[in-house]
Design a protein around this motif. Structure first.
Motif, mmCIF file in Angstrom:
data_model
loop_
_atom_site.group_PDB
_atom_site.id
_atom_site.type_symbol
_atom_site.label_atom_id
_atom_site.label_comp_id
_atom_site.label_asym_id
_atom_site.label_seq_id
_atom_site.Cartn_x
_atom_site.Cartn_y
_atom_site.Cartn_z
ATOM 1 N N SER A 105 2.028 10.452 -0.304
ATOM 2 C CA SER A 105 1.709 9.699 -1.510
ATOM 3 C C SER A 105 2.929 9.533 -2.405
ATOM 4 O O SER A 105 3.225 8.433 -2.879
ATOM 5 C CB SER A 105 0.577 10.396 -2.267
ATOM 6 N N TYR A 109 4.647 6.032 -3.413
ATOM 7 C CA TYR A 109 4.712 5.623 -4.821
ATOM 8 C C TYR A 109 6.139 5.195 -5.180
ATOM 9 O O TYR A 109 6.362 4.134 -5.774
ATOM 10 C CB TYR A 109 4.302 6.781 -5.746
ATOM 11 N N CYS A 112 7.325 1.932 -3.322
ATOM 12 C CA CYS A 112 6.833 0.697 -3.945
ATOM 13 C C CYS A 112 7.564 0.409 -5.254
ATOM 14 O O CYS A 112 7.883 -0.743 -5.566
ATOM 15 C CB CYS A 112 5.337 0.813 -4.210
ATOM 16 N N ALA A 124 2.200 -2.437 -8.662
ATOM 17 C CA ALA A 124 1.586 -1.922 -7.441
ATOM 18 C C ALA A 124 1.743 -0.410 -7.350
ATOM 19 O O ALA A 124 0.801 0.310 -6.987
ATOM 20 C CB ALA A 124 2.219 -2.594 -6.223
ATOM 21 N N LYS A 127 -0.679 1.277 -9.858
ATOM 22 C CA LYS A 127 -2.065 1.253 -9.366
ATOM 23 C C LYS A 127 -2.265 2.256 -8.242
ATOM 24 O O LYS A 127 -3.277 2.967 -8.189
ATOM 25 C CB LYS A 127 -2.419 -0.154 -8.873
ATOM 26 N N TYR A 128 -1.304 2.313 -7.338
ATOM 27 C CA TYR A 128 -1.393 3.250 -6.224
ATOM 28 C C TYR A 128 -1.377 4.691 -6.731
ATOM 29 O O TYR A 128 -2.115 5.552 -6.251
ATOM 30 C CB TYR A 128 -0.227 3.000 -5.267
ATOM 31 N N GLY A 132 -4.631 6.764 -6.371
ATOM 32 C CA GLY A 132 -4.373 7.823 -5.404
ATOM 33 C C GLY A 132 -4.602 9.197 -5.986
ATOM 34 O O GLY A 132 -4.999 10.135 -5.277
ATOM 35 N N LYS A 187 -7.648 6.787 1.147
ATOM 36 C CA LYS A 187 -6.436 6.453 1.877
ATOM 37 C C LYS A 187 -6.690 5.448 2.988
ATOM 38 O O LYS A 187 -5.830 4.619 3.302
ATOM 39 C CB LYS A 187 -5.822 7.730 2.468
ATOM 40 N N TRP A 196 -8.218 -0.791 -4.365
ATOM 41 C CA TRP A 196 -6.796 -0.705 -4.668
ATOM 42 C C TRP A 196 -5.925 -1.436 -3.642
ATOM 43 O O TRP A 196 -4.828 -1.897 -3.980
ATOM 44 C CB TRP A 196 -6.366 0.769 -4.714
ATOM 45 N N ALA A 197 -6.388 -1.509 -2.386
ATOM 46 C CA ALA A 197 -5.511 -1.919 -1.289
ATOM 47 C C ALA A 197 -4.936 -3.337 -1.451
ATOM 48 O O ALA A 197 -3.710 -3.520 -1.327
ATOM 49 C CB ALA A 197 -6.248 -1.780 0.042
ATOM 50 N N VAL A 200 -2.277 -3.427 -4.350
ATOM 51 C CA VAL A 200 -1.082 -2.629 -4.070
ATOM 52 C C VAL A 200 -0.238 -3.292 -2.995
ATOM 53 O O VAL A 200 0.990 -3.404 -3.116
ATOM 54 C CB VAL A 200 -1.488 -1.202 -3.652
ATOM 55 N N TYR A 201 -0.861 -3.773 -1.933
ATOM 56 C CA TYR A 201 -0.109 -4.409 -0.853
ATOM 57 C C TYR A 201 0.518 -5.715 -1.291
ATOM 58 O O TYR A 201 1.562 -6.116 -0.774
ATOM 59 C CB TYR A 201 -1.023 -4.657 0.349
#
Length: 401
Positions: A105, A109, A112, A124, A127-128, A132, A187, A196-197, A200-201
């Motif tokens: 993680s 983090y 990104c 992103a 948010k992650y 997370g 996850k 979130w995915a 974040v992506y």
């Protein structure tokens, strides 16, 4: 070794770090292949561990060659994430599981946050980090409840005690187990913990998305197999029912979301949700066939995503200028869709056999119906690659404002 490059001249620093990362990955691969098979107190090294570790290293190699690392710092983040995923997938103790998860993680983090592109990568990363942290807290609280019920955090002893006929703390232990699975579901981006995915992506680069979406699936589902694959779901049918309905809701949500996506990073987020739901079919089964089916599906998924990410930028030049890249990306998309005669078809057919043999008919019917729907949006991306003078679903460049 990467940190020592700070004392090297700039011209050497920029040339050496890539080969150092490549050499570390190769040396790790060689050492894992020659490692003796044994059950350790903290880490398991069996055939499943060897295969999953080599698959994670392949994920790292594909990401490295695709351009996920643009500096020595990002190369360090890649190695840290792979190290955490290996601990995560092969942990023999819940404490090592949590340590591996946090290692991954923190690396992701920071990775990104260090990407170039304005405020979007920072958003992103935040948010992650925020979401997370919720998943990590649920996982840690679940581990604490299991320790309270059983008196140990060693996974083999926890499962042995939970399956014993005279176990009197089933409700407390079951609550802890569900919280642990909730943390893992964050996850894996399973419903209802998948929100979130896509965001974040969207803020990450495409090669980094390829590493994140495949590496996390391998680690989560290999560990989940260690947790559920020993007959636990037969003694606790309420957990199996939760997995089934989680998979059904994930399939419906992800397919409806994927239909509206025109950016490849967000599309891969919804695609990852779909494949995570398909992988649940192997967890709901038992026996050697289910383990082989799980590993085969993960193998196909990793290399299909890797091929897509590796050649996507070249394929954007069009069919006339880059026919090989377009053909490879199209084959990867059809593999992810599960169309015959690609490997993805055989992987999904394996999952269908497992679900039918385990009598999860509702889950199977929803998976088959949504698989028909998925053919549409995978082929939509595929057909745009062959249109003349068209940039197929190009990655959006964030503005400087």
């Amino acid at each position: 070794a990467l940190l020592l490059l700070e004392w090297c001249p700039d011209k050497w620093r920029e040339r050496v770090w890539f080969w150092m990362v490549l050499g570390i990955l190769g040396a790790t691969w060689w050492s894992v292949a020659r490692a003796p098979l044994e059950q350790g107190r903290w880490l398991q090294m069996d055939r499943l561990a060897q295969f999953s570790t080599e698959l994670l290293l392949a994920t790292g190699l594909l990401g490295l060659f695709a351009g996920a690392c643009r500096s020595k710092e990002q190369g360090f983040f890649l190695l840290s994430a792979l190290f955490g995923w290996i601990l995560f997938a092969n942990a023999a103790d819940f404490l090592l599981l949590f340590l591996g998860l946090q290692t991954v993680s923190v690396a992701l983090y920071l990775w990104c946050a260090t990407l170039k592109g304005g405020v979007l990568p920072l958003e992103a990363a935040f948010k992650y980090l925020a979401l997370g942290a919720i998943g990590a807290a649920c996982l840690l609280y679940g581990i604490a409840l299991q320790y309270l019920a059983v008196g140990t955090t060693e996974i083999s002893r926890v499962l042995e005690r939970a399956l014993a006929p005279d176990f009197t703390q089933k409700q407390l232990w079951l609550t802890g187990l569900l919280l642990v699975w909730l943390g893992l579901s964050f996850k894996a981006a399973l419903f209802p913990f998948q929100f979130w995915a896509p965001d974040v992506y969207e803020g990450a680069s495409l090669p980094l998305v390829g590493v994140m979406v495949t590496g996390m699936k391998v680690a989560v589902f290999v560990f989940a197999w260690r947790l559920f694959g020993g007959g636990l779901l037969q003694d606790y049918p309420v957990v199996a029912s939760c997995l089934v309905w989680m998979g059904i809701c994930t399939l419906i949500w992800a397919h409806l979301g994927a239909l509206r996506q025109k950016q490849i990073e967000r599309f891969l987020a919804y695609s990852g949700m779909v494949h995570a739901a398909w992988l649940l079919m192997a967890l709901l089964s038992s026996g050697k066939d289910a383990e082989e089916g799980l590993l085969f599906y993960l193998f196909v998924y990793v290399f299909a995503n890797g091929g897509l990410v590796l050649f996507w930028e070249q394929a954007q030049r069009g069919w006339k200028e880059a026919p090989s890249a377009v053909a490879l990306v199209a084959f990867s998309l059809m593999t992810l869709a599960g169309l015959p005669p690609t490997p993805g078809f055989f992987a999904k057919f394996y999952m269908i056999q497992l679900a039918y043999a385990s009598h999860w008919i509702i889950f199977l019917c929803v998976a088959l119906l949504t698989a028909i729907l998925s053919t549409f949006y995978y082929l939509r991306y595929t057909f745009t690659l062959f249109k003349p003078d068209t940039i197929p679903c190009a990655t959006q460049t964030p503005s400087k404002n």
